[in-house]
Scaffold this motif. Structure first.
Motif, PDB file in Angstrom:
ATOM      1  N   SER A 138     102.589  44.587  69.960  1.00 24.66           N
ATOM      2  CA  SER A 138     101.844  44.474  68.975  1.00 24.66           C
ATOM      3  C   SER A 138     102.100  44.538  67.341  1.00 24.66           C
ATOM      4  N   LYS A 140     104.445  43.039  63.992  1.00 25.20           N
ATOM      5  CA  LYS A 140     105.035  42.043  63.259  1.00 25.20           C
ATOM      6  C   LYS A 140     106.546  42.046  63.149  1.00 25.20           C
ATOM      7  N   SER A 156     110.329  36.963  72.233  1.00 27.96           N
ATOM      8  CA  SER A 156     109.083  36.768  72.017  1.00 27.96           C
ATOM      9  C   SER A 156     108.639  36.233  73.471  1.00 27.96           C
ATOM     10  N   ASN A 161     102.517  39.389  73.103  1.00 31.44           N
ATOM     11  CA  ASN A 161     101.308  40.073  72.215  1.00 31.44           C
ATOM     12  C   ASN A 161     101.909  40.361  70.931  1.00 31.44           C
ATOM     13  N   THR A 162     103.330  40.112  70.629  1.00 35.57           N
ATOM     14  CA  THR A 162     103.953  40.457  69.442  1.00 35.57           C
ATOM     15  C   THR A 162     103.958  39.158  68.479  1.00 35.57           C
ATOM     16  N   SER A 163     104.010  39.456  67.107  1.00 34.59           N
ATOM     17  CA  SER A 163     104.106  38.345  66.346  1.00 34.59           C
ATOM     18  C   SER A 163     105.751  38.146  65.799  1.00 34.59           C
ATOM     19  N   ASN A 188     103.271  32.677  69.493  1.00 39.42           N
ATOM     20  CA  ASN A 188     103.478  33.965  68.883  1.00 39.42           C
ATOM     21  C   ASN A 188     104.721  33.835  67.949  1.00 39.42           C
TER      22      ASN A 188
END
Length: 302
Positions: A138, A140, A156, A161-163, A188
């Motif tokens: 979670s 950025k 990725s 769930n990670t940008s 993502n």
């Protein structure tokens, strides 16, 4: 293989304690069968997806289980056949996606004569080693100088769930990253063609800034730290000269107000040496005059 050479063949680091019973059960259990089956399937997928000679197919067969085992180790940290079996569906899809990226990246660079199946597998595992040490959930994240997508694309895939923002200045490579993002349906991932020192609209925007094989540490920090939030982290993925670069970068570390929190050292697979993952924490807002124009950075590094 001899009993104590099952994993030494691919040089996976076996951290922690593994009891003899677990070791033997994994060696003799169905986990090994899955390694072989998935490795062979990966090789077959590659043969259909790419025009290769027979020798490359044999290399793919040899490295297929290595990739599968390496990703499994990164995700779980253990070699237990019971846990391994339960994770097969997720692992299978993960490895297939990673392998497609390997194939695409191999094809992208093949004309330049610098790509091999072996070093593409190593790049995948090298990129994922950081998951043993850093929590990406979670967050950025921006990958500065992403190139062929290492480490951003593999990370990725394993961290949906990670940008992730992949920053790449060269148009040809940026377009390649966009095609990977679309073909693997990585929702993502955002690809930006540009230079870190010119990305003013993203200043102080990211929880984590990562970079692999881009530039010397003092130059890299000036490019990456301004993109990082206060209290965030910069992860510099370095090779054997990491300690030398740290010594040469004390001035940059002080000027940019970061501190070296951890120096994680890992053995890379297939005798590729050591990886030094340097984790810096940002302690103060970066002075607006940094980063400078790249010609100035290059001419007079901090």
């Amino acid at each position: 293989f001899k009993e104590d050479e099952v994993f030494k063949v691919h040089h996976f680091p076996l951290k922690g304690s593994i009891g003899n019973s677990d070791y033997k059960s994994f060696k003799c259990g169905v986990g090994v069968v899955y390694f072989a089956l998935v490795g062979t399937l990966i090789a077959l997928l590659y043969s259909f997806a790419s025009k290769i000679c027979l020798s490359e197919l044999f290399v793919a067969i040899a490295y297929g289980p290595a990739l599968f085992g390496g990703v499994y180790y990164v995700m779980t940290g253990v070699y237990s056949s019971e846990v391994f079996i339960l994770s097969i569906p997720t692992m299978f899809m993960t490895v297939v996606l990673l392998y497609i990226h390997t194939v695409m990246d191999y094809e992208f660079d093949i004309n330049e004569g610098k790509a091999t199946i072996a070093n593409r597998f190593n790049s995948q595992l090298d990129s994922l080693i950081v998951l043993k040490h850093v929590d990406f959930s979670s967050k950025k994240v921006i990958d500065v100088g992403s190139g062929g997508g290492f480490p951003g694309i593999p990370l990725s895939i394993l961290c949906p769930n990670t940008s992730f923002t992949l920053l790449e200045p060269i148009g040809k490579k940026a377009n390649f990253l966009k095609s990977v993002q679309q073909k693997l349906n990585l929702n993502n991932v955002t690809v930006i063609q540009g230079r870190a020192e010119e990305l003013t609209s993203y200043r102080e925007s990211f929880d984590l800034v990562i970079s692999r094989a881009v530039s010397y540490l003092n130059i890299l920090l000036e490019l990456c730290v301004p993109l990082c939030k206060l209290g965030g982290y910069v992860l510099a993925m370095k090779g054997e000269r990491a300690n030398e670069e740290i010594k040469d970068s004390h001035n940059a570390i002080n000027i940019l107000n970061v501190s070296l929190e951890h120096n994680f050292i890992d053995e890379l697979p297939c005798e590729e040496g050591k990886r030094y993952n340097l984790l810096f924490k940002k302690n103060k807002i970066t002075n607006i005059k940094y980063p400078r124009n790249y010609s100035q950075i290059k001419k007079k590094p901090l």
